[in-house]
Design a protein around this motif. Structure first.
Motif, PDB file in Angstrom:
ATOM      1  N   VAL A  44       0.844  -1.203   0.000  1.00  0.00           N
ATOM      2  CA  VAL A  44       0.000   0.000   0.000  1.00  0.00           C
ATOM      3  C   VAL A  44       0.881   1.255   0.000  1.00  0.00           C
ATOM      4  CG1 VAL A  44      -0.258   0.049   2.537  1.00  0.00           C
ATOM      5  CG2 VAL A  44      -1.973   1.151   1.092  1.00  0.00           C
ATOM      6  N   GLY A  45       0.539   2.202  -0.869  1.00  0.00           N
ATOM      7  CA  GLY A  45       1.284   3.452  -0.913  1.00  0.00           C
ATOM      8  C   GLY A  45       2.424   3.424  -1.920  1.00  0.00           C
TER       9      GLY A  45
ATOM     10  N   SER B 276      -5.545   8.500   1.885  1.00  0.00           N
ATOM     11  CA  SER B 276      -4.300   8.335   2.632  1.00  0.00           C
ATOM     12  C   SER B 276      -3.330   7.471   1.833  1.00  0.00           C
ATOM     13  CB  SER B 276      -4.589   7.652   3.967  1.00  0.00           C
ATOM     14  OG  SER B 276      -4.922   6.294   3.721  1.00  0.00           O
ATOM     15  N   HIS B 277      -2.088   7.417   2.313  1.00  0.00           N
ATOM     16  CA  HIS B 277      -1.099   6.561   1.662  1.00  0.00           C
ATOM     17  C   HIS B 277      -1.076   5.161   2.249  1.00  0.00           C
ATOM     18  CE1 HIS B 277       0.875   9.731  -0.697  1.00  0.00           C
ATOM     19  NE2 HIS B 277       0.496  10.504   0.289  1.00  0.00           N
ATOM     20  N   THR B 278      -1.789   4.957   3.355  1.00  0.00           N
ATOM     21  CA  THR B 278      -1.617   3.694   4.071  1.00  0.00           C
ATOM     22  C   THR B 278      -2.906   2.882   4.211  1.00  0.00           C
ATOM     23  OG1 THR B 278      -1.973   4.899   6.123  1.00  0.00           O
ATOM     24  CG2 THR B 278       0.312   4.517   5.470  1.00  0.00           C
ATOM     25  N   PHE B 279      -4.038   3.390   3.723  1.00  0.00           N
ATOM     26  CA  PHE B 279      -5.273   2.652   3.946  1.00  0.00           C
ATOM     27  C   PHE B 279      -6.195   2.792   2.717  1.00  0.00           C
ATOM     28  CE2 PHE B 279      -8.649   1.765   7.511  1.00  0.00           C
ATOM     29  CZ  PHE B 279      -9.022   0.627   6.850  1.00  0.00           C
TER      30      PHE B 279
END
Lengths: 261, 261, 261
Positions: free
Chosen positions: C73-74, C123-126
């Motif tokens: 992710v990201g 977001s970058h993480t979710f």
């Protein structure tokens, strides 16, 4: 139609959750019920408060959030209905809503006193099922919250650690450990506005440190400590592909310091 | 429209639960399904029976409760539909419904034999998914239970420990340990009617004892052993703010004695 | 109306699941959401892929299955919409759908690129919450998948162990350990067609062996190792009434050999 969510410390295995659902559905058989989590550590009001603050604002406006972390059940602590932003909450007035309330003061607050909206027989040990669940079902069906009891001015506030901000330091703490072992802090993206986030910032957590604030776990090598802005907009520390809390022995409350030369 | 609940020993992590839901929803896409618990200890029929008895009567009348704790799956044990009070049950006939049935004898009992209401392909190891789930979906859509197979007179009853009552003693046992480690007994509030519950009663559980029966955990100091009438109307023993089962090493089956001088 | 299912590695205690539900319900308040499992071991794409393959085909046609096991992710890994048989999937394109795809090649594959169907702030993480959840809600409300981005020809395939078949040997492996500790292999009932399954077949798993393939756990004595065709149609090894994985120390990947003289 509103959604009802449940946040408790009953444990993921507990049939107590289903009893609350049974109580809701017995009054409002078409209620849409969503579990937020039942894994708040037993009786840890602060942990419950942080989770409510992180998760419940994601729900549709008008959702009714029942929260039960209630070591004082059966004593004279109050139960309250509170509107915080567009969300509605039912909880013991023991600080559980206080993390939400420091960012956005509650609008309406009602103390639950009118027994005609509760289950007929109310136990001394399970007000979540006997009071909060039927009240949520009735609110969802359109009951005016004013009917539930007298209004009150304030809810009980816990003392939450504040982030210290100076020209060369931002000092906060680990607030929550997620299920991957990542360390979520109380330092928000906004608090870092205008400061360099490249290798000029040193991030210290307990005895560990790392340089720079990233956007994704995958920007670092497996096993490295990485600081990033997480999906809530909070600074988070993670070990890439590992469990940081376990490997580093860090728990909620550990100070986190950002330092610039 | 009826609610369908699920009580199994599959474990909270198990995708088997979702397979049952898929089977229900494939027949009745709008079914409202509620998890009671999937944390019945593996193959412990008695523990499942106690949970069904404590929780399922809380649901709306006409709810359909599927219960799967089924060590005999694939052998010749029967599967049954049973009406107990206003609730409906689908379960293996192995004693799982027998705790409910000692308090309230089942009305209608039907043995599930008509394969046209099952999944087309029935495995030997997962009758919850292949038989009980589709039958629940069809009952929920209005199928008459008589269509499911022949009626039978009785379900299999397990031998449940009876509470012994004398003028100076009430002797029962720990039946269930909840997710907080509290010890739920088979001694009900009614069994104590007319007896003093203040410090004149001594409550003995294993090698531990306490005096008096209270209403709330918060009436005693943290760490103390407290006896109270819980939210089910049963006598319960708890360590205030701690896990009694773990700290005291007490498990289901331990005798609990109330003694008056 | 379609059902939306969730399969993740967030852990059964995680409130991240509720955030995804909040994101779905904020767009589509009447969505029917079913948890498949949140107990895929963290970041183990293969384990997630096996569970998706075993469980999701059980759901009604047109169901939308969101899968999140997403160590990348990201980074620049793609997110995809894929139709596999009558089911629809939303997942990172990292192999998570590849176990499904070896049995049935995906029909339509779309790369998720059109940001107007995502949450406003991503977001970058979710990405599960910020991209997959809102896209699922919109598909469920009737959005054409072609609107989500460009089509692509293939998804990323992992290298799955193939079963070796000779006249006297069938050699596969343990693919999944279920919540009872039973060992599910990649050897299907069809692969054994026409071969004797009585005591003439020796089943070897690690250093253990047993003779014959049965239909039910109850056909052997408690504690014995039994091989049977499970409810998915796969060869499974179990210790009757015990946890085979724990007792025998066997993990996913262990070779399983069927041998005939």
């Amino acid at each position: 139609m509103s959604i009802i969510t449940l946040t408790t410390d009953f444990g993921v295995s507990s049939p107590y959750v289903a009893e609350m659902k049974g109580a809701i559905l017995s009054i409002h058989p078409a209620a849409a019920i969503v579990d937020v989590t039942h894994a708040v550590p037993a009786q840890e009001i602060r942990r419950g408060a942080v989770i409510l603050d992180l998760v419940t604002p994601r729900f549709p406006e008008g959702s009714i959030h029942i929260a039960v972390v209630d070591p004082g059940v059966g004593t004279d602590r109050a139960l309250v209905y509170a509107e915080i932003g567009p969300q509605r909450y039912l909880a013991p007035d023991n600080g559980l809503l206080s993390r939400l309330a420091i960012r956005l003061p509650p609008g309406k607050i009602i103390r639950l006193e009118r027994r005609e909206y509760w289950l007929e027989s109310v136990s001394h040990t399970f007000h979540g099922r006997d009071i909060l669940a039927p009240v949520a079902a009735r609110l969802c069906l359109g009951l005016e919250p004013e009917r539930l009891g007298p209004s009150q001015q304030q809810i009980i506030m816990l003392d939450w650690p504040e982030v210290q901000i100076t020209p060369t330091r931002v000092t906060g703490a680990v607030m929550e450990i997620d299920s991957f072992g990542n360390l979520v802090t109380n330092i928000s993206e906004e608090m870092l506005a205008g400061r360099p986030v490249d290798e000029r910032v040193c991030v210290v957590c307990g005895i560990y440190e790392t340089y720079g604030i990233y956007h994704a776990y995958g920007q670092q090598m497996p096993g490295m400590l990485v600081a990033l802005i997480n999906s809530y907009g909070w600074l988070e520390l993670a070990l890439v592909n590992e469990n940081a809390a376990e490997r580093l022995g860090i728990s909620a409350g550990t100070p986190v310091i950002l330092a610039w030369e």
